[in-house]
Design an enzyme around this catalytic site. Structure first.
Site, PDB file in Angstrom:
ATOM      1  N   VAL A 182      45.291  36.697  47.877  1.00 34.92           N
ATOM      2  CA  VAL A 182      45.749  37.084  46.539  1.00 34.92           C
ATOM      3  C   VAL A 182      45.913  35.894  45.585  1.00 34.92           C
ATOM      4  CG1 VAL A 182      46.888  39.217  47.246  1.00 34.92           C
ATOM      5  CG2 VAL A 182      48.154  37.056  47.338  1.00 34.92           C
ATOM      6  N   GLU A 234      43.951  34.026  43.755  1.00 43.83           N
ATOM      7  CA  GLU A 234      43.217  33.944  42.504  1.00 43.83           C
ATOM      8  C   GLU A 234      43.011  35.295  41.821  1.00 43.83           C
ATOM      9  OE1 GLU A 234      40.798  31.364  44.973  1.00 43.83           O
ATOM     10  OE2 GLU A 234      40.228  30.293  43.161  1.00 43.83           O
TER      11      GLU A 234
HETATM   12 MO1  MOS Z   1      41.020  27.248  44.056  1.00 39.96          MO
HETATM   13  S1  MOS Z   1      40.199  26.976  42.218  1.00 39.96           S
HETATM   14  O1  MOS Z   1      39.910  28.062  44.944  1.00 39.96           O
HETATM   15  O2  MOS Z   1      41.500  25.810  44.651  1.00 39.96           O
END
Ligand code: MOS
Length: 738
Positions: free
Chosen positions: A702, A704
């Site tokens: 969860v 992103e």
């Molecule tokens: Mo995140 S931008 O997958 O560290």
């Protein structure tokens, strides 16, 4: 007890256990890498270039050297032998760990604004900082190319840069668009954004003979270990990375940056421990950033709302030497049923630092565009935006015809719409008012590919019912310590408070990067497997008493080491993991299925009728992401993502001076992010979902998901409030002055 911050677990959700490292963090007991006390350290500070292109003809260092406490100043004249090799992550057949191939201090040449041109070392942090400001370079400056439309930029197709990128395509989208009953075809843009995690970028290096220890907040302790070994031409066995606590990362601490090898090289030359803590302003250059994009989306549909064509073209800025791109069309082409799709991603090489990961690197900018266009299509068709998603919802992605392992998009829309009271919305733009404020409501789809990587873990169970889990995985503030303890406790049938978890150290069993929202799924899979092996050994005894069972087995502890690869992932991934490479797989890249987490976000904005000030009054997000390990930490991640999304929608942008290819607001004082007062009512709904195909523990991740779609929901709400469609982020009041 359940409360808003700790939602009552529903089906397939774990308890809202408070973070096991929470007390340490609020009492100052959590030692972040720069908190580690070094023996007689010296302090490093950076001098950065004030031109974007050219070279250094000479330095005047007298004033800097005259600062009391200055020990030495390192430039390309004295440190050019430091970095032997720097291979960029994922850009070569060779194992790469670095954010860029640009190697500062290795020559006089300057390839971007804010390139490191000197490192000052002094007895105190203050002396180093003061002297760094007095470093006076003389430049042979050339005119740089800043961004889209600047003279001298070159365009390259993403598919030519990376064999892994294919521009998804099916049918004949241009023909379908020409003959469509209804269509929208528009251009959009997203800005440069920079990372400002609460914990700054730090590096402390200590040598003991040939052995190097690095204290640095990193999303990949093993990756940094191998990355620095590659940079310095060392045996990786001689490099040890400690990254026990990390104060926010979001991608900024993912790849190996140039600074680590440079600080290590200086520590070696001086034969003293060196500590580096970047300033807030330098943080804009020490880390990577999210590059600006320009995109075109065309959607065509029949009058009943069925999509007949999708065209998505993206241009992204990158540096001169490196072809970094995010390429979100892999995702946007999988969202809705559509028979004719064509896409193309290209990069524009400019005189800029190489961009890098930033929370939902591909999905945030690309889904902003798709979900804005869906709203425009709904408006053109006169169909409710939620119903337009329902009409085009599919359990089979249209490019390869693969089935989603699970897809709860419409359950998320329905749950969020009900909680938000979407049915009460006034569909006519500019029609709802509250005194001087114009009120608007909008919604959008959230999604994130479910990625899993090979992982390892060691679990030890003691006869007193306590356990110890060791894995190098990092906790970037997301709750890894806690969910790992919960997973071990569940499998071993013990209390999660009796599980000790050790993370963030390259001497521990290797684990993947805390990126791509994969760590909970990947690491919990390895922990579960080790626990199952322990349970296997305990089987065959009737006794429920652990101590007795240990006596029967004649052991004082049971220790199991487990390696896991996700279903569908290549077994070679384990070998790569032992070399510090995280072989992330999943999302739209599998041969037999496609796996994504979904969500829906609803936002209400108020736009002042005269000043055009924009406020977000309330936001509701509903998300389904397979097994939720801990409803408290999951809600916190999703809430943080949505707030990041508000930043993207209304505030965040690093402005570039096109004449000089230099940033203007390169300081947190001028770089706007949402604060508490910007977030009024925020509601996160966790929608139950069970998916046993994604990985052994059924977790989708969860981290992103929550930032994807938010900016479109805001733009769509602004349209509903004002009748003005803003296609360029961030949306500021000047775009609404008509
Ligand atoms: Mo995140 S931008 O997958 O560290």
């Amino acid at each position: 007890m359940a409360n808003a911050a700790a939602p009552e677990p529903k089906e397939n959700m774990g308890q809202p256990m408070p973070r096991i490292d929470g007390r340490l963090k609020v009492t100052g007991g959590a030692r972040y890498p720069s908190d580690i006390r070094l023996k007689e350290p010296v302090y490093a500070a950076l001098a950065l270039s004030s031109i974007a292109l050219g070279s250094i003809s000479r330095f005047r260092l007298d004033a800097a050297r005259a600062v009391a406490g200055v020990i030495d100043i390192f430039t390309h004249e004295t440190l050019s032998d430091a970095i032997k090799e720097q291979v960029m992550m994922g850009q070569s057949e060779q194992a790469g760990y670095a954010a860029s191939t640009i190697r500062p201090l290795q020559s006089a040449s300057i390839l971007h604004d804010g390139q490191i041109i000197a490192i000052v070392v002094a007895d105190t942090f203050e002396a180093a900082t003061e002297a760094a400001r007095l470093v006076a370079p003389e430049y042979d400056a050339r005119t740089p190319s800043a961004t889209f439309g600047s003279d001298g930029v070159t365009i390259e197709e993403a598919a030519k840069i990376s064999k892994k990128h294919e521009d998804p395509k099916i049918g004949d989208a241009e023909a379908a668009l020409r003959t469509a009953e209804v269509k929208v075809d528009n251009r959009y843009s997203t800005p440069v954004q920079h990372h400002n995690p609460i914990e700054l970028f730090t590096t402390s290096c200590i040598w003991d003979g040939p052995k190097l220890t690095i204290f640095e907040p990193s999303q990949t302790a093993h990756g940094l270990r191998f990355g620095v070994a590659q940079q310095l031409g060392m045996n990786p066995d001689d490099v040890h990375v400690v990254s026990s606590f990390i104060g926010g990362a979001f991608g900024s601490k993912g790849a190996t940056t140039e600074r680590t090898a440079l600080i290590a090289a200086i520590a070696k030359k001086l034969d003293r421990p060196v500590k580096f803590v970047s300033s807030r302003a330098d943080a804009f250059f020490v880390s990577t950033y999210r590059a600006e994009t320009e995109q075109r989306v065309a959607l065509a549909a029949s009058r009943d709302g069925k999509l007949t064509a999708l065209i998505h073209e993206g241009h992204e800025v990158t540096s001169r030497p490196d072809g970094y791109f995010v390429g979100g069309t892999d995702t946007t082409t999988r969202m809705y049923a559509c028979p004719n799709i064509s896409t193309k991603v290209s990069v524009v090489h400019a005189d800029r630092k190489t961009p890098g990961f930033m929370r939902a690197p591909a999905e945030m900018p690309y889904m902003f565009v798709l979900e804005s266009a869906m709203d425009e299509l709904a408006e053109t068709l006169g169909i409710d935006p939620v119903e337009l998603r329902r009409i085009n919802d599919t359990q089979i992605e249209p490019i390869k015809g693969l089935a989603f392992t699970s897809r709860s998009l419409m359950p998320c829309f329905d749950a969020a719409a009900a909680a938000f009271r979407w049915s009460e919305r006034n569909r006519k733009p500019g029609a709802a008012r509250d005194g001087d404020w114009l009120i608007g409501q909008g919604c959008a789809t959230s999604c994130y590919p479910t990625m899993v990587a090979p992982a390892t873990a060691r679990v030890s169970l003691m006869p007193d019912g306590t356990a110890h889990v060791e894995t190098a995985a990092q906790d970037v503030g997301t709750g890894t310590y806690t969910v790992v303890a919960q997973m071990a406790a569940e499998r071993l049938g013990i209390d999660a408070r009796h599980v000790k978890v050790t993370l963030g150290d390259s001497k521990l069993p290797p684990a993947p990067v805390s990126g791509g929202s994969n760590v909970t799924a990947s690491v919990c899979s390895a922990v579960a497997k080790a626990c199952d092996a322990i349970n296997e050994k305990l089987r065959g005894s009737n006794s429920q008493n652990l101590a007795e069972q240990f006596r029967r087995l004649g052991v004082s502890e049971l220790v199991e080491y487990a390696e896991t690869v996700a279903p569908g992932a290549s077994p070679e991934g384990i070998d790569q993991l032992y070399k510090g490479i995280s072989a992330l797989g999943g999302g739209p890249k599998l041969k037999d299925r496609i796996q994504y987490a979904f969500g829906a976000q609803f936002i209400e904005v108020a736009v002042h009728s005269r000043t055009r000030e924009i406020r977000v009054r309330r936001m509701t997000g509903a998300f389904a992401a397979g097994r939720i390990m801990n409803t408290r930490t999951a809600r916190s991640q999703l809430m943080g993502g949505m707030i990041g999304g508000i930043g993207s929608a209304l505030l965040e942008a690093t402005e570039i001076d096109r004449r000089y290819a230099r940033y203007v607001n390169k300081n947190l004082a001028d770089y706007e992010v949402p604060v508490n007062a910007d977030i009024e009512a925020l509601d996160v709904i966790l929608v139950p979902e069970t998916d046993d195909k994604v990985n052994a523990v059924g977790v989708k991740g969860v981290g992103e998901l929550g930032i994807v779609g938010t900016a479109a929901a805001v733009a769509n709400a602004v349209y509903n409030a004002t009748g003005i469609r803003v296609r360029d982020l961030p949306i500021r009041l000047d775009a609404l002055l008509t």
